[in-house]
Design a protein around this motif. Sequence first.
Motif, PDB file in Angstrom:
ATOM      1  N   ASP A 171       0.826  -1.206   0.000  1.00  0.00           N
ATOM      2  CA  ASP A 171       0.000   0.000   0.000  1.00  0.00           C
ATOM      3  C   ASP A 171       0.862   1.259   0.000  1.00  0.00           C
ATOM      4  N   VAL A 172       1.943   1.237   0.787  1.00  0.00           N
ATOM      5  CA  VAL A 172       2.830   2.396   0.819  1.00  0.00           C
ATOM      6  C   VAL A 172       3.482   2.599  -0.553  1.00  0.00           C
ATOM      7  N   ALA A 173       3.928   1.499  -1.167  1.00  0.00           N
ATOM      8  CA  ALA A 173       4.541   1.598  -2.493  1.00  0.00           C
ATOM      9  C   ALA A 173       3.552   2.165  -3.507  1.00  0.00           C
ATOM     10  N   HIS A 174       2.292   1.721  -3.427  1.00  0.00           N
ATOM     11  CA  HIS A 174       1.254   2.247  -4.325  1.00  0.00           C
ATOM     12  C   HIS A 174       1.099   3.752  -4.128  1.00  0.00           C
ATOM     13  N   ALA A 175       1.086   4.200  -2.863  1.00  0.00           N
ATOM     14  CA  ALA A 175       0.923   5.625  -2.586  1.00  0.00           C
ATOM     15  C   ALA A 175       2.126   6.423  -3.063  1.00  0.00           C
ATOM     16  N   VAL A 176       3.328   5.857  -2.921  1.00  0.00           N
ATOM     17  CA  VAL A 176       4.532   6.536  -3.410  1.00  0.00           C
ATOM     18  C   VAL A 176       4.445   6.726  -4.912  1.00  0.00           C
ATOM     19  N   TRP A 177       4.062   5.667  -5.611  1.00  0.00           N
ATOM     20  CA  TRP A 177       4.041   5.715  -7.074  1.00  0.00           C
ATOM     21  C   TRP A 177       2.952   6.630  -7.601  1.00  0.00           C
ATOM     22  N   ASN A 178       1.806   6.635  -6.947  1.00  0.00           N
ATOM     23  CA  ASN A 178       0.660   7.397  -7.439  1.00  0.00           C
ATOM     24  C   ASN A 178       0.480   8.742  -6.743  1.00  0.00           C
TER      25      ASN A 178
END
Length: 319
Positions: free
Chosen positions: A143-150
Amino acid sequence: MKSSRLVSILLLLQSRGRMTAAQLAGELEVSVRTVYRDVEALAAAGVPLYGDAGHAGGYRLLDGWRTRLTGMTTGEAEALFLAAVPGAAAELGLGSLLAAAQHKVEAALPPELRAHSARIKSRFHLDAHGWYADADEVPYLTDVAHAVWNRRVLRVRYRRWKEPTEVDRRLEPYGLVLKAGRWYVVSGPRPVTYRVDQMLRLDVTDEEFEAPEEFDLAGYWRRYQEDFQDRLHSGTALVRVTDAGAARLTGRQAAACAQNGRPDGEGWTRTELPVESTAFAVGEFLRLGAEVEVLGPPELRAEMARVVRELGVRYGDCG
């Protein structure tokens, strides 16, 4: 998923030549039965693929036949940047994309470069995780990686070492860093570092943010580590250490000994070493045993003496 797997089989056979069903199954992390079905599907689609029985058998493509399906998807191209750290790619949920991207790059290489890349892969491996510790549970990493990317704002419940130990935070996640097997997220607008495994609850919001164009994640992390070490080793200790003890020093202490150490004429080296708290320094020097003598500051020497006396009492009747 099946179409992607069929393409992977084609690219593997194109880049490596003859492969057994077991080898293909191992590469694709599927059963041998699944490989049999996929090969039948490829043959039915007109791919000139055939198999040889026997000890030296396996599947191969007709000599001279090549597929042009080597274009990478966006996700595969992104995952390729984590090729040096395959474990990290898997933790981020990009393991299969990374494998597919590597197969496509390998298939596009001429034979001599393909052999060179295989030789490198067989001789060098990067393991970013540390020794002597199990891997941290990081349930919110994806989830954190998704937020970083988006570029999405996070609302988190975070556990820290000081009171109050549980706090709520709004994070603008600029980037993720993997250090010695532990994941950190760097959050804006004033860059602050958080451990991802200490997040107790997390919500990815629809709120977007923009990171400053001049923000450099690698540069920030380098400065953060330097500042961390400066804060960590805020004191110094005057010691005498043998050659064997000096060889067991690490990090800043080893560097300080090499730079500032002076022989004392008795086979020891006298030097000042950076240390943390008194309690932590005692533990560091005790591991050197009789190869070190702490000369100062007085409170550290006194604490070393107290601990050694206590150990003497505890083990005094073992002789």
